[in-house]
Motif scaffolding. Structure first.
Motif, mmCIF file in Angstrom:
data_model
loop_
_atom_site.group_PDB
_atom_site.id
_atom_site.type_symbol
_atom_site.label_atom_id
_atom_site.label_comp_id
_atom_site.label_asym_id
_atom_site.label_seq_id
_atom_site.Cartn_x
_atom_site.Cartn_y
_atom_site.Cartn_z
ATOM 1 N N ILE A 10 9.800 66.904 101.630
ATOM 2 C CA ILE A 10 8.915 66.108 102.480
ATOM 3 C C ILE A 10 8.027 67.040 103.291
ATOM 4 C CG2 ILE A 10 8.818 64.396 104.339
ATOM 5 C CD1 ILE A 10 11.758 63.651 103.423
ATOM 6 N N ILE A 11 6.725 66.800 103.244
ATOM 7 C CA ILE A 11 5.777 67.611 104.007
ATOM 8 C C ILE A 11 5.439 66.849 105.284
ATOM 9 C CG2 ILE A 11 3.540 68.770 104.001
ATOM 10 C CD1 ILE A 11 3.672 68.786 100.949
ATOM 11 N N GLY A 12 6.019 67.300 106.394
ATOM 12 C CA GLY A 12 5.817 66.640 107.676
ATOM 13 C C GLY A 12 7.113 66.086 108.236
ATOM 14 N N SER A 13 7.386 66.364 109.518
ATOM 15 C CA SER A 13 8.654 65.935 110.123
ATOM 16 C C SER A 13 8.466 64.855 111.172
ATOM 17 C CB SER A 13 9.352 67.135 110.783
ATOM 18 O OG SER A 13 8.643 67.561 111.938
ATOM 19 N N GLY A 14 7.348 64.109 111.097
ATOM 20 C CA GLY A 14 7.114 63.025 112.040
ATOM 21 C C GLY A 14 8.041 61.855 111.790
ATOM 22 N N PRO A 15 7.798 60.716 112.454
ATOM 23 C CA PRO A 15 8.687 59.557 112.298
ATOM 24 C C PRO A 15 8.918 59.150 110.847
ATOM 25 C CG PRO A 15 7.192 59.204 114.121
ATOM 26 C CD PRO A 15 6.747 60.471 113.458
ATOM 27 N N GLY A 16 7.873 59.201 110.018
ATOM 28 C CA GLY A 16 8.053 58.885 108.604
ATOM 29 C C GLY A 16 8.855 59.950 107.891
ATOM 30 N N VAL A 320 -0.903 59.156 107.261
ATOM 31 C CA VAL A 320 -1.719 59.758 106.202
ATOM 32 C C VAL A 320 -1.941 58.789 105.046
ATOM 33 C CG1 VAL A 320 0.128 60.794 104.794
ATOM 34 C CG2 VAL A 320 -2.092 61.941 104.958
ATOM 35 N N ALA A 321 -1.101 57.747 104.975
ATOM 36 C CA ALA A 321 -1.210 56.755 103.911
ATOM 37 C C ALA A 321 -1.980 55.512 104.349
ATOM 38 C CB ALA A 321 0.182 56.353 103.418
ATOM 39 N N GLY A 322 -2.600 55.558 105.524
ATOM 40 C CA GLY A 322 -3.469 54.468 105.928
ATOM 41 C C GLY A 322 -2.897 53.541 106.975
ATOM 42 N N PRO A 323 -3.730 52.627 107.482
ATOM 43 C CA PRO A 323 -3.341 51.736 108.565
ATOM 44 C C PRO A 323 -2.362 50.659 108.113
ATOM 45 C CG PRO A 323 -5.535 51.182 107.764
ATOM 46 C CD PRO A 323 -5.125 52.438 107.037
ATOM 47 N N PRO A 324 -1.675 50.054 109.120
ATOM 48 C CA PRO A 324 -1.738 50.378 110.539
ATOM 49 C C PRO A 324 -1.034 51.702 110.830
ATOM 50 C CG PRO A 324 -0.053 48.718 110.188
ATOM 51 C CD PRO A 324 -0.751 48.905 108.877
ATOM 52 N N MET A 325 -1.661 52.509 111.671
ATOM 53 C CA MET A 325 -1.122 53.840 111.950
ATOM 54 C C MET A 325 -0.162 53.771 113.128
ATOM 55 S SD MET A 325 -4.437 56.159 111.102
ATOM 56 C CE MET A 325 -5.049 56.298 109.404
ATOM 57 N N LEU A 326 1.073 53.393 112.811
ATOM 58 C CA LEU A 326 2.114 53.157 113.798
ATOM 59 C C LEU A 326 3.390 53.875 113.375
ATOM 60 C CD1 LEU A 326 1.543 49.307 114.138
ATOM 61 C CD2 LEU A 326 0.803 51.053 115.777
ATOM 62 N N ALA A 327 4.112 54.405 114.337
ATOM 63 C CA ALA A 327 5.322 55.169 114.028
ATOM 64 C C ALA A 327 6.360 54.317 113.306
ATOM 65 C CB ALA A 327 5.916 55.750 115.316
ATOM 66 N N HIS A 328 6.528 53.061 113.738
ATOM 67 C CA HIS A 328 7.559 52.232 113.112
ATOM 68 C C HIS A 328 7.175 51.846 111.692
ATOM 69 C CE1 HIS A 328 5.054 49.873 115.917
ATOM 70 N NE2 HIS A 328 5.050 48.902 115.013
ATOM 71 N N LYS A 329 5.881 51.750 111.432
ATOM 72 C CA LYS A 329 5.443 51.520 110.050
ATOM 73 C C LYS A 329 5.786 52.739 109.197
ATOM 74 C CE LYS A 329 1.565 52.176 107.154
ATOM 75 N NZ LYS A 329 0.845 53.424 106.797
ATOM 76 N N ALA A 330 5.561 53.942 109.740
ATOM 77 C CA ALA A 330 5.872 55.166 109.015
ATOM 78 C C ALA A 330 7.365 55.267 108.709
ATOM 79 C CB ALA A 330 5.421 56.384 109.833
ATOM 80 N N GLU A 331 8.195 54.933 109.696
ATOM 81 C CA GLU A 331 9.643 54.994 109.496
ATOM 82 C C GLU A 331 10.074 54.038 108.372
ATOM 83 O OE1 GLU A 331 11.469 54.140 113.222
ATOM 84 O OE2 GLU A 331 10.886 56.052 114.137
ATOM 85 N N HIS A 332 9.538 52.839 108.411
ATOM 86 C CA HIS A 332 9.924 51.846 107.400
ATOM 87 C C HIS A 332 9.445 52.280 106.019
ATOM 88 C CE1 HIS A 332 11.658 47.904 106.687
ATOM 89 N NE2 HIS A 332 10.663 47.637 105.859
ATOM 90 N N GLU A 333 8.239 52.829 105.947
ATOM 91 C CA GLU A 333 7.753 53.332 104.665
ATOM 92 C C GLU A 333 8.618 54.471 104.160
ATOM 93 O OE1 GLU A 333 2.992 52.527 104.157
ATOM 94 O OE2 GLU A 333 3.591 54.259 105.360
ATOM 95 N N CYS A 357 2.307 47.085 119.450
ATOM 96 C CA CYS A 357 2.617 47.102 120.876
ATOM 97 C C CYS A 357 1.666 48.040 121.610
ATOM 98 C CB CYS A 357 4.051 47.571 121.116
ATOM 99 S SG CYS A 357 5.315 46.461 120.452
ATOM 100 N N THR A 358 1.138 47.578 122.733
ATOM 101 C CA THR A 358 0.273 48.396 123.571
ATOM 102 C C THR A 358 0.852 48.389 124.977
ATOM 103 O OG1 THR A 358 -1.631 47.738 122.230
ATOM 104 C CG2 THR A 358 -2.088 48.765 124.350
ATOM 105 N N TYR A 359 1.101 49.584 125.507
ATOM 106 C CA TYR A 359 1.871 49.723 126.740
ATOM 107 C C TYR A 359 0.978 49.896 127.961
ATOM 108 C CZ TYR A 359 5.553 50.233 123.313
ATOM 109 O OH TYR A 359 6.407 50.001 122.269
ATOM 110 N N CYS A 360 -0.144 49.196 127.956
ATOM 111 C CA CYS A 360 -1.023 49.168 129.114
ATOM 112 C C CYS A 360 -0.382 48.283 130.179
ATOM 113 C CB CYS A 360 -2.397 48.656 128.716
ATOM 114 S SG CYS A 360 -2.360 47.159 127.696
ATOM 115 N N MET A 361 -1.078 48.114 131.283
ATOM 116 C CA MET A 361 -0.601 47.220 132.336
ATOM 117 C C MET A 361 -1.628 46.105 132.541
ATOM 118 S SD MET A 361 1.081 49.914 135.049
ATOM 119 C CE MET A 361 -0.178 51.211 134.948
#
Length: 473
Positions: A10-16, A320-333, A357-361
């Motif tokens: 695997i090239i890359g140690s991010g959430p995915g 790198v595989a396209g939107p939505p660019m979210l960590a939980h999407k990467a993990e599931h993929e 999710c957007t963590y604004c106020m």
């Protein structure tokens, strides 16, 4: 000469990447991870986690400033930005170290350095630019039956408005400021833009947001986005929609931006700092993709539902595989990809069931179709709305401004979408995600018992409202 042959490299140690590695190890596969810079990728180091740490500090400061509203007295409070950043960076280091621990625990090899795919099944790792963690394997040539590209994404750069780390920032600089700018201009009102707007406004900055589209938070339901805008403007955040920054002139310690609006007019805005939050682009360069014929699409690697590229044995997951660019999407993929490789019964991801999710106020969270998209798709719909002001727990928390909106198929009762704004809605949204995954109908949601007093009762009331049965409004 190849030192090791892996089942999966695997090239890359991010959430995915790291989740894919751990799942592969659980399945008994020999797996290695190549990382060039940040163990754990952007999310724990310069993204999701440190940003939430900053926002938590801002939230606490906000409550202290409004202590009188809760019958409390707080005097001589202020912001120690160095302390705020130190806490955030410490949490980032903890999370990054945790990823390294998990990989070691699961006996995943880590190779530190930039990787190039020289041929299907062959990866060459050069000498690292950044020092890696202890116990990594040396650079060199490695062989793998399957290669997963999980290289993530980086901030999009607009010509003429290139970040310089001093006056024009990306999220890297915005996450670790030496001081709080008195004034701040933010380009882009997506999740990154409005989160930084919330943080810096709470810290005392005069904040202006410029958004090209007519709506802030462009992917969200229009009604929710409109409520968010009203709350931001009530806080003192200036918002210009249907506008773009066409030119930026740098001063000694500020920038002056020329902003063009949809009606053809223009104005200049001078601010101490400018944050470019106009999206991200996939890290597809210098991987050897063109040489081996891997197809790309709009700056990302093109994949099918099981994360396969057009080249056998080469896969891609995450940003790198396209939107939505979210960590939980990467993990599931990552899990889908590995289980497909291992011959398990993997299911392609349903992107309509990926929560945002957007963590604004106030916080914003959503899943599924917006009201507008549901109508455009041809559904006859029922829409339920329930405001936080009708919820006892929200009022007791001092958070009466919020809304839960649900969208149902009028013919079948299928939950098509849910859209929330208010306190802690990023924790509530998963209830609707589970409901959609289980193909729950309105009847089952109506017959579900929600605990009292909780903010989650707004979810129940919204469903009831869609069918004319709301109790508390």
């Amino acid at each position: 000469m190849s030192q090791t042959t892996y089942d999966i490299l695997i090239i890359g140690s991010g959430p995915g990447g790291y989740v894919a590695a751990i799942r592969a190890a659980q399945l008994g596969l020999k797996v290695g991870v190549v990382e060039r810079q940040y163990m754990g990728g952007i999310c724990p180091n310069w993204g999701c986690i440190p940003a939430k740490a900053l926002l938590r500090s801002a939230e606490i400061f906000h409550y202290i400033e409004h202590a009188k509203d809760y019958g409390l007295v707080a005097e001589k409070v202020g912001v120690d930005i160095a302390g705020v950043v130190k806490r955030s960076r410490g949490i980032a280091a903890q999370m990054s170290g945790g990823v390294g621990f998990l990989l070691k625990k699961n006996k995943v090899d880590v190779i530190w350095g930039p990787a190039t795919i020289t041929a299907p099944g062959k990866v060459s790792v050069a000498a690292p630019v950044e020092p890696g963690p202890k116990g990594t394997l040396p650079p060199g040539d490695y062989a793998a039956k399957n290669i997963i590209i999980a290289t993530g994404a980086r901030p999009r750069v607009l010509p003429g408005i290139e970040p310089d780390k001093k006056l024009i920032w990306t999220y890297f600089e915005a996450l670790a400021p030496a001081s709080v700018p008195k004034s701040l201009l933010i380009m882009g009102s997506g999740a990154i833009g409005v989160e930084f707007a919330s943080f810096y406004k709470a810290m005392g900055s005069d904040v202006t947001i410029v958004e090209l589209l007519p709506q802030i938070l462009p992917v969200e339901d229009e009604e929710i986005a409109d409520l968010a805008r009203k709350r931001f403007e009530k806080q003192g955040i200036r918002i210009l929609t249907g506008a773009k920054v066409s030119k930026v002139a740098k001063g000694t310690d500020n920038v002056t931006a020329t902003v063009e609006t949809a009606d053809g007019n223009s104005q200049t805005i001078t601010a101490d700092r400018l944050i470019a939050a106009v999206g991200v682009v996939g890290n597809i360069e210098n991987l050897g993709l063109e040489k081996i014929g891997v197809k790309t699409d709009r700056g990302c690697v093109a994949i099918d539902g099981l994360c396969r590229t057009n080249v056998p044995g080469i896969y891609a997951i995450g940003d790198v595989a396209g939107p939505p660019m979210l960590a939980h999407k990467a993990e599931h993929e990552g899990v889908i990809c590995v289980e497909a490789i291992a011959g398990k019964h993997a299911h392609p991801m349903n992107k309509l069931e990926i929560p945002g999710c957007t963590y604004c106020m106030p916080q914003v969270a959503s899943v599924g179709l917006t009201e507008k998209k549901a109508k455009e798709a041809g559904y006859e719909i029922k829409v339920g709305r329930f405001p936080f002001i009708g919820n006892g727990k929200a009022v007791a928390l001092g958070e009466p401004d919020g809304l839960v909106k649900t969208v149902f198929d009028a013919k079948t009762g299928q939950l098509l979408g849910a859209h929330l704004i208010g306190a802690e809605v990023t924790e509530l949204i998963q209830g609707f995600v589970i409901a959609m995954n289980l193909e729950t109908t309105e009847e089952e949601l109506i017959n579900t018992i929600f605990p009292h007093p909780t903010v989650s009762e707004t979810m129940h009331e919204s469903v009831l409202a869609a069918y004319g049965r709301a109790i508390h409004m």
